[in-house]
Design a protein around this motif. Structure first.
Motif, PDB file in Angstrom:
ATOM      1  N   LEU A   1      -3.753   4.321   8.851  1.00 26.58           N
ATOM      2  CA  LEU A   1      -3.313   4.921   7.592  1.00 26.58           C
ATOM      3  C   LEU A   1      -1.808   5.132   7.668  1.00 26.58           C
ATOM      4  O   LEU A   1      -1.311   5.815   8.572  1.00 26.58           O
ATOM      5  CB  LEU A   1      -4.028   6.252   7.346  1.00 26.58           C
TER       6      LEU A   1
ATOM      7  N   GLU B   1       0.833  -1.205   0.000  1.00 29.20           N
ATOM      8  CA  GLU B   1       0.000   0.000   0.000  1.00 29.20           C
ATOM      9  C   GLU B   1       0.874   1.264   0.000  1.00 29.20           C
ATOM     10  O   GLU B   1       0.625   2.212  -0.753  1.00 29.20           O
ATOM     11  CB  GLU B   1      -0.909  -0.011   1.223  1.00 29.20           C
TER      12      GLU B   1
ATOM     13  N   ASN C   1       1.214   4.149  -2.997  1.00 29.96           N
ATOM     14  CA  ASN C   1       1.049   5.590  -2.750  1.00 29.96           C
ATOM     15  C   ASN C   1       2.252   6.377  -3.250  1.00 29.96           C
ATOM     16  O   ASN C   1       2.109   7.446  -3.861  1.00 29.96           O
ATOM     17  CB  ASN C   1       0.830   5.845  -1.256  1.00 29.96           C
TER      18      ASN C   1
ATOM     19  N   TYR D   1      -9.636   5.869  -1.438  1.00 28.49           N
ATOM     20  CA  TYR D   1      -8.270   5.962  -0.940  1.00 28.49           C
ATOM     21  C   TYR D   1      -7.831   4.681  -0.228  1.00 28.49           C
ATOM     22  O   TYR D   1      -6.747   4.171  -0.460  1.00 28.49           O
ATOM     23  CB  TYR D   1      -8.141   7.139   0.020  1.00 28.49           C
ATOM     24  N   TYR D   2      -8.692   4.118   0.616  1.00 25.83           N
ATOM     25  CA  TYR D   2      -8.260   2.962   1.418  1.00 25.83           C
ATOM     26  C   TYR D   2      -9.473   2.204   1.932  1.00 25.83           C
ATOM     27  O   TYR D   2     -10.528   2.784   2.213  1.00 25.83           O
ATOM     28  CB  TYR D   2      -7.426   3.448   2.604  1.00 25.83           C
TER      29      TYR D   2
ATOM     30  N   ARG E   1     -10.666  10.297  -0.420  1.00 25.02           N
ATOM     31  CA  ARG E   1      -9.857  11.522  -0.359  1.00 25.02           C
ATOM     32  C   ARG E   1     -10.343  12.494  -1.424  1.00 25.02           C
ATOM     33  O   ARG E   1     -10.645  12.093  -2.555  1.00 25.02           O
ATOM     34  CB  ARG E   1      -8.379  11.214  -0.579  1.00 25.02           C
TER      35      ARG E   1
ATOM     36  N   TYR F   1     -10.273  14.241   3.834  1.00 25.21           N
ATOM     37  CA  TYR F   1     -10.679  12.847   3.738  1.00 25.21           C
ATOM     38  C   TYR F   1     -12.092  12.690   4.296  1.00 25.21           C
ATOM     39  O   TYR F   1     -12.614  13.585   4.989  1.00 25.21           O
ATOM     40  CB  TYR F   1      -9.725  11.952   4.521  1.00 25.21           C
TER      41      TYR F   1
ATOM     42  N   PRO G   1      -0.214   8.923   5.160  1.00 22.55           N
ATOM     43  CA  PRO G   1      -1.212   9.541   4.282  1.00 22.55           C
ATOM     44  C   PRO G   1      -0.774  10.941   3.842  1.00 22.55           C
ATOM     45  O   PRO G   1      -0.074  11.646   4.577  1.00 22.55           O
ATOM     46  CB  PRO G   1      -2.449   9.613   5.180  1.00 22.55           C
TER      47      PRO G   1
END
Length: 414
Positions: free
Chosen positions: A382, A56, A60, A358-359, A348, A390, A385
């Motif tokens: 997170l 992850e 990003n 986003y997640y 986001r 968000y 980030p």
């Protein structure tokens, strides 16, 4: 005791080493004796979760660097496949099927490894900075991995000795001092290949038995569903027709057909039938969901759902942020959710004010409920980030037809 390569890394270098060079450590739950089996299964899942978080983070970073969208999409697909397998493993551990946990989690980590390999070539500049040190760390971790497996799986001793011989400390040190990075990397990769090959051979030996036990549980769940429908006075044939089955025996016939195929395939090829097994699992899950709508009385009242963030906590220099998310059924209708994270996703706000995914936290794919005025807490982590706006989004369902109800809560990260 195996002698280790001395390594001194600065914190920044360690971060890149973890992302690019860590070979996912594989613990095993294949021990024959029950004591400790639960702990090993839980430890294996935790290792896989950490691997998922690394991918992850890598994704990003790739997006920030502007890497080609097609490359990112390919890596994201592998990442999602790995998370799906990991979710199945979490269900399997609840069912105390520790052999299935090992198989699913190893396959999940293989997907994460493939995702890392898709992205790795595009980080060459960063990789050059820490590659030599990274290889030392990788060698140490592979040796530690071999030591753990030697204790847990004596049957793999011969193969593990071969893997260990590739990581001779003096030879590895000399290669890196000469600048022969490619040979050092090759040795580490070959050692890990031998380890994975041995583990896969063990999995293939027990796969047919695990698949048959899996279908035995399918049979129990199916019979329980049919029995409950009959006790409620439901026309079983009509119920099954709605879900695509001709009669009550068709599902059992499909299972028997797969059992015969597994026996015919033998240990070496049974794994290729795993897709059919997962198809049966999905069919049964669909039947159970339809049955749930029958078992749940028609809703009368007002459905309403709320979500709020009780706390935001930043941990460490690498900006790991923990969110305490509270979901509450504020209506007077029972709500159901499709997973143990209560359908939670993080979005986001991008350019132009549009919200984008986003997640989504890893969760067990099981139906859970919230009664009126009942609350649930979800901890969301997170990792690094980006600053911005968000929002948390949760979605549940109510009523016989599964009408959706949702709620959002916005928050800002500096």
């Amino acid at each position: 005791m195996t002698r280790k390569v001395p390594v001194l890394l600065v914190s920044v270098a360690l971060m890149f080493v973890i992302i690019f060079t860590t070979q996912f450590s594989i613990f095993t739950v294949a021990a024959a004796t029950p004591p400790g089996e639960v702990k090993r299964a839980e430890a294996l899942i935790e290792v896989a979760k950490k691997a998922s978080l690394r991918i992850e983070t890598l994704l990003n970073e790739a997006k920030i660097m502007g890497i080609d969208d097609n490359i990112i999409a390919e890596a994201e697909n592998l990442y999602k496949e790995g998370n799906a397998l990991l979710s199945q493993a979490e269900v399997a551990i609840q069912e105390r099927n520790y052999g299935e946990v090992m198989s699913l989690t190893i396959n999940a980590m293989e997907k994460f490894r493939e995702a890392r390999m898709v992205l790795a070539p595009f980080f060459k500049e960063a990789e050059k900075f820490i590659k030599a040190q990274g290889l030392l760390v990788a060698a140490n971790r592979t040796l530690e991995r071999i030591e753990r497996l030697e204790k847990l799986l004596p049957k793999l001793q011969e193969t593990l000795e071969g893997a260990k011989s590739l990581l001779n400390i003096d030879e590895m040190t000399a290669l890196l001092q000469e600048g022969n990075v490619s040979e050092a990397a090759h040795r580490i990769a070959e050692a890990n290949r031998l380890i994975c090959q041995a583990l896969r051979s063990m999995i293939e030996e027990v796969t047919p038995r695990r698949m048959e036990r899996f279908m035995e549980r399918f049979q129990e769940r199916y019979e329980s569903l049919i029995d409950k429908l009959q006790r409620m006075g439901v026309n079983v044939t009509e119920f099954l027709n709605i879900t695509g089955f001709k009669n009550r025996y068709e599902f059992q016939e499909r299972m028997q057909h797969l059992k015969d195929a597994i026996k015919a395939a033998g240990p070496g090829s049974a794994k290729g039938l795993m897709g059919q097994l997962m198809s049966l699992a999905n069919q049964l899950r669909n039947l159970e969901r339809k049955g749930e709508s029958v078992f749940t009385a028609p809703s009368e009242g007002t459905p309403a759902l709320s979500v709020e963030i009780k706390e935001k906590k930043v941990v460490g220099n690498l900006r790991v942020i923990f969110l305490d998310v509270v979901v509450k059924n504020v209506g007077d209708v029972r709500l159901r959710f499709q997973n143990s994270a209560y359908g939670l996703t993080i979005e986001r706000k991008g350019e132009g004010g549009t919200w984008g995914f986003y997640y989504s936290p890893i969760s067990a794919q099981v139906i859970v409920f919230l009664e009126p005025m009942q609350t649930a807490h979800i901890t969301v982590m997170l990792r690094q980030p980006q600053p911005g706006e968000y929002r948390v989004h949760v979605q549940g369902f109510y009523g016989e037809n599964g009408q959706p109800v949702e709620a959002v809560a916005e928050f800002t990260l500096p």
